[in-house]
Design a protein around this motif. Sequence first.
Motif, mmCIF file in Angstrom:
data_model
loop_
_atom_site.group_PDB
_atom_site.id
_atom_site.type_symbol
_atom_site.label_atom_id
_atom_site.label_comp_id
_atom_site.label_asym_id
_atom_site.label_seq_id
_atom_site.Cartn_x
_atom_site.Cartn_y
_atom_site.Cartn_z
ATOM 1 N N LYS A 148 0.922 -1.150 -0.009
ATOM 2 C CA LYS A 148 -0.043 0.058 -0.141
ATOM 3 C C LYS A 148 0.802 1.286 -0.091
ATOM 4 C CE LYS A 148 -4.204 1.814 2.188
ATOM 5 N NZ LYS A 148 -5.232 1.394 2.998
ATOM 6 N N ARG A 149 2.021 1.212 0.836
ATOM 7 C CA ARG A 149 2.890 2.330 0.713
ATOM 8 C C ARG A 149 3.475 2.839 -0.603
ATOM 9 N NH1 ARG A 149 8.438 2.673 3.624
ATOM 10 N NH2 ARG A 149 8.849 4.840 3.497
ATOM 11 N N ILE A 150 3.962 1.663 -0.969
ATOM 12 C CA ILE A 150 4.754 1.780 -2.239
ATOM 13 C C ILE A 150 3.609 2.231 -3.344
ATOM 14 C CG2 ILE A 150 6.028 0.430 -4.045
ATOM 15 C CD1 ILE A 150 6.695 -1.596 -1.807
ATOM 16 N N LEU A 151 2.693 1.563 -3.540
ATOM 17 C CA LEU A 151 1.629 1.814 -4.668
ATOM 18 C C LEU A 151 1.035 3.167 -4.403
ATOM 19 C CD1 LEU A 151 0.186 -1.687 -5.701
ATOM 20 C CD2 LEU A 151 2.200 -0.557 -6.847
ATOM 21 N N SER A 152 0.755 3.618 -3.013
ATOM 22 C CA SER A 152 0.227 4.934 -2.959
ATOM 23 C C SER A 152 1.070 5.922 -3.567
ATOM 24 C CB SER A 152 -0.291 5.317 -1.579
ATOM 25 O OG SER A 152 -1.070 4.045 -1.089
ATOM 26 N N HIS A 153 2.579 5.871 -3.216
ATOM 27 C CA HIS A 153 3.438 6.782 -3.701
ATOM 28 C C HIS A 153 3.379 6.823 -5.106
ATOM 29 C CE1 HIS A 153 6.920 9.352 -3.177
ATOM 30 N NE2 HIS A 153 7.588 8.600 -4.248
ATOM 31 N N ALA A 154 3.610 5.551 -5.739
ATOM 32 C CA ALA A 154 3.466 5.355 -7.128
ATOM 33 C C ALA A 154 2.445 6.278 -7.879
ATOM 34 C CB ALA A 154 3.784 3.972 -7.822
ATOM 35 N N LYS A 155 1.431 5.811 -7.311
ATOM 36 C CA LYS A 155 0.015 6.647 -7.845
ATOM 37 C C LYS A 155 0.100 8.097 -7.641
ATOM 38 C CE LYS A 155 -5.218 6.041 -7.314
ATOM 39 N NZ LYS A 155 -6.138 5.572 -6.486
ATOM 40 N N ALA A 156 0.590 8.522 -6.652
ATOM 41 C CA ALA A 156 0.672 9.948 -6.410
ATOM 42 C C ALA A 156 1.471 10.848 -7.508
ATOM 43 C CB ALA A 156 1.068 10.298 -5.078
#
Length: 418
Positions: free
Chosen positions: A232-240
């Motif tokens: 969740k941490r990695i993909l939230s950053h990627a999405k942002a």
Amino acid sequence: MSADLIITNISTIYTPYKKPPVHGRDMMSIHEIHHAYMAIKDGVIIAIGSGNYHKHTGPNTIIHDANQKIVIPGLIDSHTHLVHGGSRESEYKRLIAGTPYLQILAEGGGILGTVEMTRKASFNDLFEKAKKSLDEMMLYGVTTIESKSGYGLNLDHEIKQLKVNKKLNQVHPVHIVSTYMGAHAIPKEFKDDKDLYIDQMLLDMDIIKSENLAEAVDVFCESGVFSVKDTKRILSHAKALGFKIKLHADEIHPLGGAGLGVELGATSVDHLMAISDQDIEKLAHSNTIANLLPGTSFYLRKKYANARKMIDHQVAVAISGDYNPGSCPTENFQFIMQLASNQLQMMPEEVLNAVTINPAFHLGLHQEKGSLEVGKSADFVILDAPNLTYILYHYGINHASDVYIKGKPVVLNRQIVR
Ligand SMILES: N=CN[C@@H](CCC(=O)O)C(=O)O
Ligand SMILES: [Zn+2]
């Protein structure tokens, strides 16, 4: 308007036509055009139909007689680990003797073995090896692939892999969509500090984004690798940062990665052999594609993803090859389709939607690829088979005779056109 090229004397054209994502029972819908032709200009389909094609001919039109073979859209393999160094046959005997895949990884082998070989390989070594595999895929009718990094696990070596994708995309006719997968494993140098590695990846993503080296970010969400919280941490950053996001989810343990993918708006969630019923329901009500990889179950001798249940519950399914050195060492995409049919019990129409329009959708290419329609790119395969079912029934061999990408022949009579 006269065509540059007309493919004539096609026994049947088979193509999806539903608007993607094609969910559940709609995956049975395809068009069949008998006694067909297809007219192409500047790499784009300008007419498709049956009967007389002469109204599309001009003085410079090239006619290609398909000799009663069948035609389908170019195959789209939306999950590969194309670029890597070396091979892992050294692990094969342990694998067939029953040593678990994750145990080999925990001992520092598996993905981490390929990381060592990939770090040692030069850009040229990686490029030549990947190009050879890409040629092989194209001979089987693949015209677009997604290709992940994930065997460098530090900025320099991840960028080396992504730049191989970039160069291949410039010089090879197969279209390549790049994905950054620094979160494929925890590298040895961060063995005891996963969070620090994640911090580093988040910084690396900024650079990869600014250099435009990847469209998407992928995470291996699995026990002993990246947890749901890490993912969740990695993909939230990627999405942002504006990346598309996707994940290797519920492959071995049912961690709930598929549900997380839906929650975060992932374009696809991949593997899903251990998906929960609750997450199947979530997928069914989303635009996230369930990207199933039956070649991996075959090679690792694991249970297959329950495609029937997913399709019967209205999930939109894609099938991909997962070509990689550790869990699916084959470029034969037709074999993957045959496994989807025979082992996942998918009907030929469902398989066709799953290897064309649905993968085109999650790669963001559905406006131009994934079906044979006027206005779309002339990416197609001429198969030496009497009908669609035959290519799934007569397994293990290559049925592709000719392959065209953007209206240009790239394989003719089973030979690559250089
Ligand atoms: N599961 C994780 N990643 C790959 C395998 C990579 C490897 O074993 O080298 C997969 O999709 O199967
Ligand atoms: Zn994978």
